[in-house]
Design a protein around this motif. Structure first.
Motif, PDB file in Angstrom:
ATOM      1  N   UNK A   1       4.285   5.704  -5.469  1.00 17.88           N
ATOM      2  CA  UNK A   1       4.370   5.787  -6.926  1.00 17.88           C
ATOM      3  C   UNK A   1       3.390   6.826  -7.479  1.00 17.88           C
ATOM      4  N   UNK A   2       2.191   6.889  -6.898  1.00 22.07           N
ATOM      5  CA  UNK A   2       1.218   7.906  -7.315  1.00 22.07           C
ATOM      6  C   UNK A   2       1.755   9.299  -7.018  1.00 22.07           C
ATOM      7  N   UNK A   3       2.283   9.482  -5.803  1.00 23.15           N
ATOM      8  CA  UNK A   3       2.859  10.768  -5.422  1.00 23.15           C
ATOM      9  C   UNK A   3       3.998  11.157  -6.357  1.00 23.15           C
ATOM     10  N   UNK A   4       4.880  10.214  -6.652  1.00 22.81           N
ATOM     11  CA  UNK A   4       6.019  10.499  -7.516  1.00 22.81           C
ATOM     12  C   UNK A   4       5.567  10.882  -8.918  1.00 22.81           C
ATOM     13  N   UNK A   5       4.551  10.206  -9.431  1.00 19.49           N
ATOM     14  CA  UNK A   5       4.049  10.518 -10.771  1.00 19.49           C
ATOM     15  C   UNK A   5       3.513  11.951 -10.835  1.00 19.49           C
ATOM     16  N   UNK A   6       2.806  12.363  -9.790  1.00 20.38           N
ATOM     17  CA  UNK A   6       2.276  13.736  -9.749  1.00 20.38           C
ATOM     18  C   UNK A   6       3.411  14.752  -9.722  1.00 20.38           C
ATOM     19  N   UNK A   7       4.422  14.491  -8.899  1.00 23.20           N
ATOM     20  CA  UNK A   7       5.552  15.427  -8.797  1.00 23.20           C
ATOM     21  C   UNK A   7       6.353  15.484 -10.093  1.00 23.20           C
ATOM     22  N   UNK A   8       6.489  14.355 -10.769  1.00 26.40           N
ATOM     23  CA  UNK A   8       7.200  14.348 -12.059  1.00 26.40           C
ATOM     24  C   UNK A   8       6.438  15.186 -13.079  1.00 26.40           C
TER      25      UNK A   8
ATOM     26  N   UNK B   1       0.829  -1.214   0.000  1.00 25.29           N
ATOM     27  CA  UNK B   1       0.000   0.000   0.000  1.00 25.29           C
ATOM     28  C   UNK B   1       0.867   1.269   0.000  1.00 25.29           C
ATOM     29  N   UNK B   2       1.829   1.433   0.929  1.00 26.58           N
ATOM     30  CA  UNK B   2       2.661   2.635   0.864  1.00 26.58           C
ATOM     31  C   UNK B   2       3.503   2.714  -0.406  1.00 26.58           C
ATOM     32  N   UNK B   3       3.883   1.577  -0.968  1.00 25.84           N
ATOM     33  CA  UNK B   3       4.646   1.598  -2.216  1.00 25.84           C
ATOM     34  C   UNK B   3       3.805   2.153  -3.354  1.00 25.84           C
ATOM     35  N   UNK B   4       2.545   1.687  -3.469  1.00 24.86           N
ATOM     36  CA  UNK B   4       1.663   2.186  -4.532  1.00 24.86           C
ATOM     37  C   UNK B   4       1.345   3.667  -4.325  1.00 24.86           C
ATOM     38  N   UNK B   5       1.108   4.055  -3.075  1.00 26.06           N
ATOM     39  CA  UNK B   5       0.827   5.464  -2.794  1.00 26.06           C
ATOM     40  C   UNK B   5       2.031   6.339  -3.133  1.00 26.06           C
TER      41      UNK B   5
ATOM     42  N   UNK C   1       4.032  20.091  -0.047  1.00 18.53           N
ATOM     43  CA  UNK C   1       2.682  19.968   0.523  1.00 18.53           C
ATOM     44  C   UNK C   1       1.752  19.188  -0.394  1.00 18.53           C
ATOM     45  N   UNK C   2       1.846  19.452  -1.701  1.00 21.25           N
ATOM     46  CA  UNK C   2       1.001  18.736  -2.654  1.00 21.25           C
ATOM     47  C   UNK C   2       1.345  17.250  -2.675  1.00 21.25           C
ATOM     48  N   UNK C   3       2.646  16.941  -2.706  1.00 22.13           N
ATOM     49  CA  UNK C   3       3.064  15.540  -2.686  1.00 22.13           C
ATOM     50  C   UNK C   3       2.586  14.834  -1.436  1.00 22.13           C
ATOM     51  N   UNK C   4       2.696  15.492  -0.281  1.00 20.86           N
ATOM     52  CA  UNK C   4       2.229  14.903   0.976  1.00 20.86           C
ATOM     53  C   UNK C   4       0.730  14.647   0.943  1.00 20.86           C
ATOM     54  N   UNK C   5      -0.029  15.609   0.406  1.00 25.05           N
ATOM     55  CA  UNK C   5      -1.485  15.460   0.333  1.00 25.05           C
ATOM     56  C   UNK C   5      -1.882  14.296  -0.575  1.00 25.05           C
ATOM     57  N   UNK C   6      -1.211  14.173  -1.704  1.00 21.66           N
ATOM     58  CA  UNK C   6      -1.502  13.074  -2.638  1.00 21.66           C
ATOM     59  C   UNK C   6      -1.203  11.735  -1.969  1.00 21.66           C
ATOM     60  N   UNK C   7      -0.076  11.647  -1.296  1.00 22.00           N
ATOM     61  CA  UNK C   7       0.291  10.393  -0.640  1.00 22.00           C
ATOM     62  C   UNK C   7      -0.719  10.023   0.452  1.00 22.00           C
ATOM     63  N   UNK C   8      -1.077  10.982   1.294  1.00 21.53           N
ATOM     64  CA  UNK C   8      -2.033  10.706   2.374  1.00 21.53           C
ATOM     65  C   UNK C   8      -3.398  10.309   1.827  1.00 21.53           C
ATOM     66  N   UNK C   9      -3.814  10.969   0.748  1.00 20.40           N
ATOM     67  CA  UNK C   9      -5.103  10.624   0.132  1.00 20.40           C
ATOM     68  C   UNK C   9      -5.075   9.203  -0.411  1.00 20.40           C
ATOM     69  N   UNK C  10      -3.971   8.840  -1.078  1.00 22.74           N
ATOM     70  CA  UNK C  10      -3.858   7.484  -1.619  1.00 22.74           C
ATOM     71  C   UNK C  10      -3.849   6.445  -0.498  1.00 22.74           C
ATOM     72  N   UNK C  11      -3.157   6.731   0.587  1.00 19.70           N
ATOM     73  CA  UNK C  11      -3.127   5.802   1.718  1.00 19.70           C
ATOM     74  C   UNK C  11      -4.508   5.671   2.358  1.00 19.70           C
TER      75      UNK C  11
END
Length: 467
Positions: A415-422, A409-413, A441-451
């Motif tokens: 990857x989603x965060x990294x894709x957004x930042x890229x 789960x954290x690995x997939x989240x 802040x945006x990367x953190x929000x995306x990761x927390x939402x995915x988790x």
């Protein structure tokens, strides 16, 4: 849960410690020459050895001792004293050698660190007593207070014109304060007894050898950078590694310390606490190292100045190594508690040989490839430590499969965060601090939402598992 509370308190102390360190470190390093920092990075080999011995050997000698608290303190004094004498003498002799070949600054730094080894031994005794008693709040407070005083001392020193010596002043203040605040049991008591002193000496010597192998393996790339690219190259690689280590301390180091402390107080009855540690660590380290790799190109120059942009370019190559380095710490925590120092020593001998085989061919191609080698050897170290713990290749594969399932789960989240930042980096962006903060802040929000969306796949690990 007691284990997670311990993790949170130790993590709080490490966060205060490392955030304050990062602030002072940025101010100091921005005001010193890369070549001077390169000399410090080389001399720091003995400082790191002393710190590793203090935390991995002295603290654990006290925490895992089966006798009374006074007997544990006596054993800790013996172990700490052996380390301080050997490490201090080695650093002093290295200073003499450096002076003989014309590296005066390096020589002086080595002599200063020889004295620091005594202070680190004392602070390790105090911290070990707190961990043995399960006083994690006091441990966190001690780390925070000591570092605050160290930061003030380091900043006062740099603005007084002491240059690279400001980092030495900071370390002196940190360890002296920790020894005083914890009332480190430095002086022996006439009623103290050391059970099986021969075993304690063997433990200390094996632990020292293991720590030395660990540090030697960890410093090969800095030595090669200095040999191929001078002290400036060693300075850039040393800074990138230091930042990776600081991030590891921030998001990972509390888990292995809490695990050893918990095992000691529960006499090894940890249930499935290991999987909680692995899952909790993965939730923090995966997004932290991925995010740092993606923003380092802007963050490092913003903190340390444009003269350190080469160091910034090395971070992405070393981030994966930071993940595996964090994972190795938990795997070794169980071995430390079980007293498998000889097995840890044997694995580190092999790691040293393999590290030379990986790094030496890569060094001529540039600092970036030394960074890649850093990640490769820690990935290999993770596998080697698992094989030393588990009985067969089949059991190792089964363990890796279970671990992959636990961290999915954290690995997939991540990857989603990294894709957004890229995607953000691919478009036009402002290189300023404001833009950088928005990215974080945006990367953190995306990761927390995915988790949160995947919570059913990872929350049961924490709810159903009881020590």
């Amino acid at each position: 849960m007691e284990f997670l509370r311990s993790v949170m308190w130790i993590a709080a102390g490490r966060w205060v410690y490392n955030l304050l360190t990062l602030i002072s470190f940025a101010v100091i390093v921005a005001r010193v020459d890369p070549a001077d920092y390169g000399a410090y990075a080389i001399a720091m080999t003995f400082l790191i050895l002393s710190e590793v011995y203090s935390t991995d050997v002295t603290e654990h000698a006290i925490v895992r001792h089966r006798g009374s608290d006074s007997d544990a303190a006596a054993a800790g004094r013996l172990v700490a004293g052996i380390g301080a004498v050997v490490i201090g003498a080695s650093s002093a002799l290295s200073g003499i050698l450096a002076q003989a070949i014309g590296y005066e600054l390096l020589a002086q730094l080595c002599w200063a660190i020889a004295g620091l080894a005594i202070l680190q031994a004392a602070s390790g005794l105090g911290r070990g007593q707190l961990l043995r008693a399960g006083r994690v709040q006091s441990f966190a407070a001690t780390v925070s207070i000591a570092n605050l005083i160290g930061v003030v001392s380091g900043l006062a020193a740099i603005f007084s014109g002491l240059g690279i010596w400001s980092l030495v002043c900071q370390q002196i203040a940190i360890n002296l304060t920790a020894a005083i605040v914890t009332r480190a049991p430095i002086l022996p008591n006439s009623a103290d007894t050391i059970e099986a002193p021969r075993e304690q000496i063997e433990y200390a010597l094996l632990g020292l050898g293991s720590a030395a192998l660990n540090v030697m393996t960890n410093r090969i790339d800095v030595i090669l950078a200095a040999a191929f690219f001078g002290q400036g190259g060693a300075g850039h690689l040393g800074l990138a590694k230091r930042l990776i280590h600081i991030l590891q301390d921030l998001v990972s180091s509390s888990f292995d310390k809490a695990l050893v402390s918990f095992l000691s107080r529960s006499r090894g009855a940890a249930g499935d606490i290991y999987m909680i540690a692995v899952a909790g660590q993965a939730i923090l380290i995966l997004p932290a190292f991925a995010g740092f790799a993606l923003v380092s190109g802007s963050l490092v120059p913003a903190l340390f100045g444009q003269s350190w942009i080469l160091a910034a370019s090395l971070v992405p190559a070393m981030a994966i190594g930071g993940v595996f380095r964090s994972a190795v710490a938990i795997e070794r925590a169980q071995q430390v508690y079980d007293g498998e120092i000889a097995r840890i020593f044997a694995v580190r001998v092999f790691e040293l040989a393999v590290s030379w085989l990986i790094l030496l061919p890569l060094a001529p191609f540039g600092l970036f490839w030394l960074g890649v080698g850093f990640s490769l050897r820690y990935a290999l170290s993770y596998y080697l430590v698992l094989r030393s713990r588990l009985r067969s290749a089949q059991e190792t594969r089964r363990h890796l499969t279970n671990t992959a399932r636990t961290i999915s789960a954290p690995l997939r989240a991540t990857l989603v965060m990294a894709a957004i930042l890229v995607l953000i980096h691919a478009g036009p962006s402002d290189p300023g601090i404001a833009s950088l903060l928005i990215e974080i802040l945006l990367g953190s929000a995306v990761y927390l939402a995915a988790m949160w969306l995947m919570r059913r796949s990872w929350l049961p690990i924490f709810r159903a598992t009881k020590p």
